[in-house]
Design a protein around this motif. Structure first.
Motif, PDB file in Angstrom:
ATOM      1  N   GLY A 376      51.773  33.049  50.083  1.00 27.03           N
ATOM      2  CA  GLY A 376      51.321  34.423  50.168  1.00 27.03           C
ATOM      3  C   GLY A 376      50.364  34.899  49.258  1.00 27.03           C
ATOM      4  O   GLY A 376      50.775  34.546  48.136  1.00 27.03           O
ATOM      5  N   MET A 377      49.380  35.722  49.621  1.00 22.85           N
ATOM      6  CA  MET A 377      48.489  36.143  48.558  1.00 22.85           C
ATOM      7  C   MET A 377      48.272  37.662  48.625  1.00 22.85           C
ATOM      8  O   MET A 377      48.265  38.288  49.676  1.00 22.85           O
ATOM      9  N   LEU A 378      48.373  38.230  47.547  1.00 28.63           N
ATOM     10  CA  LEU A 378      48.006  39.712  47.387  1.00 28.63           C
ATOM     11  C   LEU A 378      46.492  39.736  46.294  1.00 28.63           C
ATOM     12  O   LEU A 378      46.380  39.279  45.390  1.00 28.63           O
ATOM     13  N   PHE A 379      45.561  40.582  47.135  1.00 28.72           N
ATOM     14  CA  PHE A 379      44.395  40.772  46.722  1.00 28.72           C
ATOM     15  C   PHE A 379      44.455  42.141  45.709  1.00 28.72           C
ATOM     16  O   PHE A 379      44.888  43.114  46.303  1.00 28.72           O
ATOM     17  N   VAL A 380      43.514  42.209  44.760  1.00 29.81           N
ATOM     18  CA  VAL A 380      43.313  43.427  43.895  1.00 29.81           C
ATOM     19  C   VAL A 380      41.804  43.683  43.955  1.00 29.81           C
ATOM     20  O   VAL A 380      40.800  42.965  43.719  1.00 29.81           O
ATOM     21  N   ARG A 381      41.747  44.865  44.381  1.00 25.84           N
ATOM     22  CA  ARG A 381      40.194  45.425  44.177  1.00 25.84           C
ATOM     23  C   ARG A 381      39.461  44.945  42.972  1.00 25.84           C
ATOM     24  O   ARG A 381      39.766  44.877  41.846  1.00 25.84           O
ATOM     25  N   CYS A 382      38.180  44.741  43.003  1.00 27.61           N
ATOM     26  CA  CYS A 382      37.375  44.433  42.127  1.00 27.61           C
ATOM     27  C   CYS A 382      35.900  44.895  42.118  1.00 27.61           C
ATOM     28  O   CYS A 382      35.488  44.886  43.115  1.00 27.61           O
ATOM     29  N   ARG A 383      35.638  45.587  41.073  1.00 29.00           N
ATOM     30  CA  ARG A 383      34.316  46.437  40.961  1.00 29.00           C
ATOM     31  C   ARG A 383      32.999  45.512  41.369  1.00 29.00           C
ATOM     32  O   ARG A 383      32.683  44.765  41.062  1.00 29.00           O
ATOM     33  N   GLY A 384      32.502  46.347  42.622  1.00 27.00           N
ATOM     34  CA  GLY A 384      31.322  45.531  43.202  1.00 27.00           C
ATOM     35  C   GLY A 384      31.605  44.393  43.814  1.00 27.00           C
ATOM     36  O   GLY A 384      30.586  43.541  44.276  1.00 27.00           O
ATOM     37  N   GLY A 385      32.913  43.758  43.937  1.00 28.45           N
ATOM     38  CA  GLY A 385      33.011  42.766  44.558  1.00 28.45           C
ATOM     39  C   GLY A 385      32.524  41.386  43.768  1.00 28.45           C
ATOM     40  O   GLY A 385      32.705  40.292  44.153  1.00 28.45           O
ATOM     41  N   ILE A 386      32.278  41.712  42.641  1.00 26.62           N
ATOM     42  CA  ILE A 386      31.444  40.798  41.700  1.00 26.62           C
ATOM     43  C   ILE A 386      32.502  39.823  40.960  1.00 26.62           C
ATOM     44  O   ILE A 386      33.611  40.127  40.463  1.00 26.62           O
ATOM     45  N   SER A 387      32.333  38.589  40.976  1.00 25.26           N
ATOM     46  CA  SER A 387      33.013  37.616  40.644  1.00 25.26           C
ATOM     47  C   SER A 387      32.367  36.245  40.178  1.00 25.26           C
ATOM     48  O   SER A 387      31.336  36.145  40.493  1.00 25.26           O
ATOM     49  N   HIS A 388      33.060  35.220  39.162  1.00 24.19           N
ATOM     50  CA  HIS A 388      32.283  34.085  38.784  1.00 24.19           C
ATOM     51  C   HIS A 388      31.249  34.609  37.824  1.00 24.19           C
ATOM     52  O   HIS A 388      30.053  34.126  37.965  1.00 24.19           O
ATOM     53  N   ASN A 389      31.477  35.797  37.201  1.00 22.40           N
ATOM     54  CA  ASN A 389      30.428  36.419  36.736  1.00 22.40           C
ATOM     55  C   ASN A 389      31.140  37.436  35.638  1.00 22.40           C
ATOM     56  O   ASN A 389      32.125  37.947  35.845  1.00 22.40           O
ATOM     57  N   PRO A 390      30.459  37.383  34.114  1.00 29.98           N
ATOM     58  CA  PRO A 390      30.955  38.184  33.185  1.00 29.98           C
ATOM     59  C   PRO A 390      31.286  39.642  33.680  1.00 29.98           C
ATOM     60  O   PRO A 390      32.090  40.493  33.055  1.00 29.98           O
ATOM     61  N   ALA A 391      30.710  40.333  34.773  1.00 27.90           N
ATOM     62  CA  ALA A 391      30.682  41.670  35.132  1.00 27.90           C
ATOM     63  C   ALA A 391      31.905  41.872  35.913  1.00 27.90           C
ATOM     64  O   ALA A 391      32.274  42.873  36.163  1.00 27.90           O
ATOM     65  N   GLU A 392      32.638  40.835  35.987  1.00 28.91           N
ATOM     66  CA  GLU A 392      34.009  41.140  36.863  1.00 28.91           C
ATOM     67  C   GLU A 392      34.979  42.053  36.314  1.00 28.91           C
ATOM     68  O   GLU A 392      35.221  41.889  34.994  1.00 28.91           O
ATOM     69  N   PHE A 393      35.361  42.729  37.015  1.00 26.55           N
ATOM     70  CA  PHE A 393      36.400  43.905  36.466  1.00 26.55           C
ATOM     71  C   PHE A 393      37.374  44.479  37.476  1.00 26.55           C
ATOM     72  O   PHE A 393      37.135  44.553  38.809  1.00 26.55           O
ATOM     73  N   ALA A 394      38.531  44.749  36.901  1.00 29.02           N
ATOM     74  CA  ALA A 394      39.629  45.263  37.913  1.00 29.02           C
ATOM     75  C   ALA A 394      40.095  46.419  36.812  1.00 29.02           C
ATOM     76  O   ALA A 394      40.502  46.213  35.670  1.00 29.02           O
ATOM     77  N   THR A 395      40.387  47.353  37.515  1.00 25.65           N
ATOM     78  CA  THR A 395      41.171  48.669  36.698  1.00 25.65           C
ATOM     79  C   THR A 395      42.366  48.422  36.489  1.00 25.65           C
ATOM     80  O   THR A 395      43.213  47.665  36.776  1.00 25.65           O
ATOM     81  N   VAL A 396      42.766  48.964  35.244  1.00 23.74           N
ATOM     82  CA  VAL A 396      44.355  49.062  34.920  1.00 23.74           C
ATOM     83  C   VAL A 396      45.222  49.613  35.785  1.00 23.74           C
ATOM     84  O   VAL A 396      46.245  48.960  36.176  1.00 23.74           O
ATOM     85  N   ASP A 397      44.849  50.722  36.458  1.00 19.52           N
ATOM     86  CA  ASP A 397      45.725  51.224  37.351  1.00 19.52           C
ATOM     87  C   ASP A 397      45.739  50.167  38.602  1.00 19.52           C
ATOM     88  O   ASP A 397      46.824  50.050  39.364  1.00 19.52           O
ATOM     89  N   ASP A 398      44.760  49.560  39.201  1.00 19.27           N
ATOM     90  CA  ASP A 398      44.916  48.752  40.409  1.00 19.27           C
ATOM     91  C   ASP A 398      45.768  47.367  39.937  1.00 19.27           C
ATOM     92  O   ASP A 398      46.574  47.044  40.655  1.00 19.27           O
ATOM     93  N   MET A 399      45.660  46.928  38.615  1.00 10.36           N
ATOM     94  CA  MET A 399      46.380  45.787  38.274  1.00 10.36           C
ATOM     95  C   MET A 399      47.674  46.201  38.175  1.00 10.36           C
ATOM     96  O   MET A 399      48.758  45.262  38.515  1.00 10.36           O
ATOM     97  N   GLY A 400      48.072  47.339  37.525  1.00  8.21           N
ATOM     98  CA  GLY A 400      49.459  47.670  37.479  1.00  8.21           C
ATOM     99  C   GLY A 400      50.138  47.926  39.017  1.00  8.21           C
ATOM    100  O   GLY A 400      51.252  47.457  38.975  1.00  8.21           O
ATOM    101  N   LEU A 401      49.387  48.517  39.843  1.00 12.61           N
ATOM    102  CA  LEU A 401      50.016  48.407  41.077  1.00 12.61           C
ATOM    103  C   LEU A 401      50.283  47.212  41.666  1.00 12.61           C
ATOM    104  O   LEU A 401      51.300  46.849  42.641  1.00 12.61           O
ATOM    105  N   ALA A 402      49.371  46.170  41.413  1.00 10.69           N
ATOM    106  CA  ALA A 402      49.581  44.815  41.928  1.00 10.69           C
ATOM    107  C   ALA A 402      50.788  44.203  41.360  1.00 10.69           C
ATOM    108  O   ALA A 402      51.532  43.651  42.141  1.00 10.69           O
TER     109      ALA A 402
END
Ligand code: HGY
Ligand code: MN
Ligand code: MN
Length: 424
Positions: A376-402
């Motif tokens: 089972g997997m739960l996804f967390v929103r990430c800004r601009g959908g960017i990943s595999h890139n130092p600009a990858e970002f998830a907010t404190v609130d979204d991570m806490g909800l996860a």
């Protein structure tokens, strides 16, 4: 009992600490069995101990934190596995993988603080090799946990010729004890992973969390094109057997075939290329490039590979070169178990959020863990959908909800285990 925001603040601080463990020069690059992997694994182990887990390393270097059932029932000998990976790509972001390990540790801390009754044990797993960047294999550590790692996988060599087996010994692992890393199917309840989406869907929907329905299958190849070296100044264009020009035409064909497969979320990437001899005034004689191709179902992906093989041969004949495709990794499309989708969906609804189901275009350790137990997997929103890139970002609130959703999903599985007489 911490609020989601307090959990998210703690998660961000832990991720910032982990991000400092890098082999990169000014960027986050942490490859399997590297000094940075060792340092990050040791820090994860100390966090696990701090929250009361029994900690150890398995033969492949996976950090394992074990929690006994707090309310043993017949499911007591089964273990819920929660994990993700702590290796990264080159010049990576700090959330891909690491968030799932941090979320697992914080969930355990809260479960104990809230005296949640667990009829089963929980193991938090920090895998060392998911990305497949250092060695031409991937999911090595989760495959060992799932009991599906082949001893030959340890013969893979990195770009410097270091054999995985030797690097594992230097790390403190034990290539001769691979089977000891495997769980028995009957001792596992399920595998749960929290991960950033690495795509734009949740952000576009304005949702912090999403429930994963399946993980896209993928195939990876080395494509070798053999031509003939020649003098850049004397060989007429019509007489050349230029391996790099032929490769360029093949790469445009890859793009064309993948675009045609858009109905199946098909994507294809050439991530790495090497041309020899690599001199400015010599026609390239030999090119090796990587191909990574994925889709939301296996049949269209395999059909696209067959089409590419046909087109590559036609290009090779036309240009007087030869081409070979050497597959070094393949995983089928992996389904997320409906019962675990429901556990995460119920948790998301418990948080007063709208639930959204989505497929994962990215690969995950769940591909390997599926051979052992339900995933089972739960996804967390990430800004601009960017990943595999130092600009990858998830907010404190979204991570806490996860983290909070993970805790609620565990509570739901515990309730299921008790109501079904621990027969899960
Ligand atoms: O390549 C992938 O999808 C994953 O990030 N390893
Ligand atoms: Mn990942
Ligand atoms: Mn990744």
């Amino acid at each position: 009992m911490r609020t989601p925001t307090q959990l998210g603040i703690r998660a961000e601080a832990m991720l910032a600490e982990l991000a400092a463990f890098t082999d990169g020069d000014g960027n986050l690059t942490r490859l399997y069995l590297s000094p940075a992997h060792r340092a990050a694994a040791d820090r994860v182990a100390s966090w696990m101990r701090d929250v009361g887990l029994d900690v150890g390393f398995d033969a492949l270097g996976t950090v394992r934190g074990r929690l006994k059932p707090t309310a043993p029932g017949r499911a007591g000998n089964r273990r819920l596995l929660i994990g993700s990976h702590i290796d990264t790509v080159v010049n990576a972001g700090r959330y891909d993988g690491m968030l799932g390990v941090v979320a697992g540790i914080l969930a355990i801390e809260e479960i104990l603080a809230r005296h949640v009754e667990l009829p089963f044990g929980i193991d938090v797993l920090a895998f060392g090799e998911e990305e497949g960047v250092r060695f031409p294999s991937t999911l090595v550590s989760s495959s060992a946990v799932a009991g599906s790692l082949l001893p030959s996988d340890l013969d893979a060599r990195d770009a410097d010729g270091v054999v995985l087996r030797d690097a594992l010994i230097a790390f403190g692992g034990n290539p001769d004890a691979v089977t000891s890393a495997a769980y028995a199917a009957e001792e596992t309840l399920a595998y749960l992973e929290v991960h950033i989406e690495q795509g734009p869907v949740l952000e576009a929907a304005g949702l912090p969390l999403g429930v994963v329905t399946s993980i896209a299958g993928q195939s990876r190849f080395f494509v070798s094109v053999m031509g003939e070296a020649g003098h850049a100044g004397t060989v007429p264009m019509a007489l050349r057997r230029d391996a790099l020009a032929a490769s360029a035409e093949m790469m445009l064909t890859i793009e064309e075939v993948a675009r045609a497969g858009y109905a199946h979320q098909m994507v294809a990437t050439v991530g790495r290329l090497a041309a020899k001899p690599g001199a400015v005034n010599v026609i390239p004689a030999e090119v090796v490039f990587t191909l990574d191709i994925r889709a939301d179902a296996d049949a269209p992906r395999l059909a696209a590979i067959a089409e590419l093989e046909k087109r590559f041969q036609a290009i090779a004949i036309k240009r007087g070169v030869s081409v070979t495709l050497d597959k070094f990794y393949e995983s089928p499309t992996t389904p997320c178990a409906p019962r675990l989708q429901e556990a995460f969906a119920g948790a998301v609804l418990d948080l007063g959020l709208a639930e959204r189901r989505l497929a994962s275009g990215a690969g995950h350790d769940g591909h390997a863990m599926h051979h052992l137990t339900d995933v089972g997997m739960l996804f967390v929103r990430c800004r601009g959908g960017i990943s595999h890139n130092p600009a990858e970002f998830a907010t404190v609130d979204d991570m806490g909800l996860a983290v909070e959703a993970l805790i609620k999903a565990v509570e739901r599985l515990a309730a299921d285990a008790v109501s079904s007489g621990d027969s899960t």
